[in-house]
Design a protein around this motif. Sequence first.
Motif, PDB file in Angstrom:
ATOM      1  N   ALA A  39      15.498   5.469  -8.344  1.00  0.00           N
ATOM      2  CA  ALA A  39      14.085   5.793  -8.146  1.00  0.00           C
ATOM      3  C   ALA A  39      13.198   4.900  -9.005  1.00  0.00           C
ATOM      4  O   ALA A  39      12.166   4.397  -8.548  1.00  0.00           O
ATOM      5  N   GLY A  40      13.608   4.680 -10.264  1.00  0.00           N
ATOM      6  CA  GLY A  40      12.832   3.834 -11.157  1.00  0.00           C
ATOM      7  C   GLY A  40      12.780   2.400 -10.672  1.00  0.00           C
ATOM      8  O   GLY A  40      11.727   1.751 -10.713  1.00  0.00           O
ATOM      9  N   THR A  41      13.906   1.895 -10.202  1.00  0.00           N
ATOM     10  CA  THR A  41      13.954   0.532  -9.679  1.00  0.00           C
ATOM     11  C   THR A  41      13.073   0.400  -8.444  1.00  0.00           C
ATOM     12  O   THR A  41      12.352  -0.598  -8.272  1.00  0.00           O
ATOM     13  N   PHE A  42      13.124   1.404  -7.581  1.00  0.00           N
ATOM     14  CA  PHE A  42      12.300   1.400  -6.367  1.00  0.00           C
ATOM     15  C   PHE A  42      10.815   1.308  -6.727  1.00  0.00           C
ATOM     16  O   PHE A  42      10.070   0.496  -6.152  1.00  0.00           O
ATOM     17  N   LEU A  88       9.516   0.241  -9.520  1.00  0.00           N
ATOM     18  CA  LEU A  88       9.250  -0.984 -10.260  1.00  0.00           C
ATOM     19  C   LEU A  88       9.106  -2.194  -9.332  1.00  0.00           C
ATOM     20  O   LEU A  88       8.243  -3.046  -9.552  1.00  0.00           O
ATOM     21  N   VAL A  89       9.922  -2.258  -8.298  1.00  0.00           N
ATOM     22  CA  VAL A  89       9.926  -3.469  -7.455  1.00  0.00           C
ATOM     23  C   VAL A  89       9.126  -3.312  -6.167  1.00  0.00           C
ATOM     24  O   VAL A  89       8.857  -4.316  -5.489  1.00  0.00           O
ATOM     25  N   THR A  90       8.736  -2.071  -5.808  1.00  0.00           N
ATOM     26  CA  THR A  90       7.958  -1.886  -4.577  1.00  0.00           C
ATOM     27  C   THR A  90       6.636  -1.168  -4.781  1.00  0.00           C
ATOM     28  O   THR A  90       5.793  -1.156  -3.878  1.00  0.00           O
ATOM     29  N   HIS A  91       6.463  -0.519  -5.947  1.00  0.00           N
ATOM     30  CA  HIS A  91       5.284   0.319  -6.209  1.00  0.00           C
ATOM     31  C   HIS A  91       5.149   1.433  -5.176  1.00  0.00           C
ATOM     32  O   HIS A  91       4.042   1.871  -4.857  1.00  0.00           O
ATOM     33  N   GLY A  92       6.284   1.880  -4.646  1.00  0.00           N
ATOM     34  CA  GLY A  92       6.287   2.994  -3.712  1.00  0.00           C
ATOM     35  C   GLY A  92       6.095   2.604  -2.261  1.00  0.00           C
ATOM     36  O   GLY A  92       6.093   3.470  -1.376  1.00  0.00           O
ATOM     37  N   ASN A  93       5.958   1.318  -1.992  1.00  0.00           N
ATOM     38  CA  ASN A  93       5.766   0.837  -0.623  1.00  0.00           C
ATOM     39  C   ASN A  93       7.094   0.308  -0.089  1.00  0.00           C
ATOM     40  O   ASN A  93       7.611  -0.698  -0.580  1.00  0.00           O
ATOM     41  N   TRP A  94       7.662   0.981   0.913  1.00  0.00           N
ATOM     42  CA  TRP A  94       8.961   0.606   1.455  1.00  0.00           C
ATOM     43  C   TRP A  94       8.958  -0.770   2.106  1.00  0.00           C
ATOM     44  O   TRP A  94       9.996  -1.403   2.281  1.00  0.00           O
ATOM     45  N   ASN A  95       7.782  -1.268   2.495  1.00  0.00           N
ATOM     46  CA  ASN A  95       7.703  -2.459   3.335  1.00  0.00           C
ATOM     47  C   ASN A  95       7.587  -3.787   2.593  1.00  0.00           C
ATOM     48  O   ASN A  95       7.644  -4.842   3.211  1.00  0.00           O
ATOM     49  N   GLU A  96       7.389  -3.758   1.265  1.00  0.00           N
ATOM     50  CA  GLU A  96       7.260  -5.029   0.563  1.00  0.00           C
ATOM     51  C   GLU A  96       7.653  -4.904  -0.904  1.00  0.00           C
ATOM     52  O   GLU A  96       7.581  -3.822  -1.486  1.00  0.00           O
ATOM     53  N   LEU A  97       8.074  -6.040  -1.455  1.00  0.00           N
ATOM     54  CA  LEU A  97       8.397  -6.119  -2.871  1.00  0.00           C
ATOM     55  C   LEU A  97       7.180  -6.638  -3.631  1.00  0.00           C
ATOM     56  O   LEU A  97       6.458  -7.512  -3.133  1.00  0.00           O
ATOM     57  N   SER A 114       1.196  -1.749 -13.829  1.00  0.00           N
ATOM     58  CA  SER A 114       0.477  -0.636 -13.209  1.00  0.00           C
ATOM     59  C   SER A 114       1.124   0.706 -13.546  1.00  0.00           C
ATOM     60  O   SER A 114       2.173   0.779 -14.204  1.00  0.00           O
ATOM     61  N   LEU A 115       0.498   1.773 -13.053  1.00  0.00           N
ATOM     62  CA  LEU A 115       1.037   3.114 -13.261  1.00  0.00           C
ATOM     63  C   LEU A 115       2.438   3.231 -12.667  1.00  0.00           C
ATOM     64  O   LEU A 115       3.335   3.852 -13.260  1.00  0.00           O
ATOM     65  N   MET A 116       2.631   2.632 -11.493  1.00  0.00           N
ATOM     66  CA  MET A 116       3.955   2.670 -10.856  1.00  0.00           C
ATOM     67  C   MET A 116       5.005   1.958 -11.712  1.00  0.00           C
ATOM     68  O   MET A 116       6.153   2.392 -11.795  1.00  0.00           O
ATOM     69  N   ASP A 117       4.601   0.864 -12.342  1.00  0.00           N
ATOM     70  CA  ASP A 117       5.514   0.138 -13.231  1.00  0.00           C
ATOM     71  C   ASP A 117       5.928   1.011 -14.418  1.00  0.00           C
ATOM     72  O   ASP A 117       7.100   1.069 -14.790  1.00  0.00           O
TER      73      ASP A 117
END
Length: 304
Positions: free
Chosen positions: A142-145, A147-156, A276-279
Motif C-alpha cells: 500500500a505504501g509503495t502504491f 508513493l509511486v502513483t499517488h493513488g492513481n492506478w493509471n500513471e506513475l 506531497s501528502l500521498m508521499d
Amino acid sequence: MIKSSQTTQGLILALSAAIFWGISGNCAQYLFEYKAIDPSWLVCWRLMLAGLLLVSYELFKKGKQTFEIWKTKSSLIQLLVFSIFGMLAVQYSYFYSIKLSNAATATVLQYIGPVFVVSFYAIKFRRWPVLVEFASMFFAVAGTFLLVTHGNWNELVISEGAFFWGIISAITLAFYTIYPVQLLKKYSAASITGWAMLIGGLILSVFLQPWQIDGIWDASTIAVFAYIILFGSLIPFMFFLSAVPKIGAQTASLLCSVEPLAAAIMAVLWLGVSFSLMDWMGTALILSTIVLLTFATKPKEIHL
C-alpha cells in the motif's frame, strides 16, 4: 545510573547513524543534479575508499586477524558473492534510483527490503507468514502504491526506471541482509563489510575508468563527497556497531528506520524536493512495516 547512561548513548549513536545514512542519499542527489557526477563513478569510489578505511580500522584494531577470511576457500567464495550481489548491487541500484528520482523516494523504496526477507524465509521454511508479517506486507504494498502513483492506478509519478531500480535496491538489500549470516558467525561485521566494499569497488573499477574525473569540482563538491565517504559509510557503521551492545540489535535496527524519514525531510528542506501528502502517507506505511517486523522478530534472530 550507568546502565541508563549506556542506554542513552546507544540510542543517540543508533539515531545518529540512521540520520547520517539518510543525509548521505541527499548528498548523492546533490552531486548528480548540481555537479554532474556519474552515479557509477560515485559508487565505485565510495566503495573503494570506505572499504579501505574500514579494513584499515580493522587492521589497526585486530592486526593479522583481519585477513583470516582470505584463508578459507569457502569463506572467500561467500565473501566474493556477497561483495558482488550484495554490497555492490545494493549500492549501485540505490544510487541509480536516486539519479532517476530523488533521495527520499529511493530510500523509502529500499526499505521495502525486509518484506522480501520475510518472503524468503516463508518459502525456505515452507510456512505461511504469521498475521503481523501479512500486515507488514500489506502496508509495504500500500505504501509503495501511494508513493509511486499517488493513488492513481493509471500513471506513475516517478519514472518506470526509478521504480524498477528502487525495487531492485530493495531486493538486493534483502540479499545483503540474508546472505552473510554464516560469515557473521565467523568474522566481524566490520571486517566483512570493509572487504566487501573494497572488493565491490575494485570489481566495478574494472568496467569503468575511475581515475577519469568528470563533473564540476569545487569546494562544495569535495565537502559533499567527503561526507558520503565518512558520514555516509564509515562513521555511521561504527556508530551502529557501538550502539548494539548498549541497546541490543533489535532496538538499534528499529531506530535505523529513521533513515528514510531523515532522507525525506532533508530532501524537502535542502534540495527542494516536492513531497506531497500521498508521499508522506506512503512513507509512513512503509516505515510501519519495519516497526511491525522488528517487534515480531525475536532478538536472537536479528543479525548485523
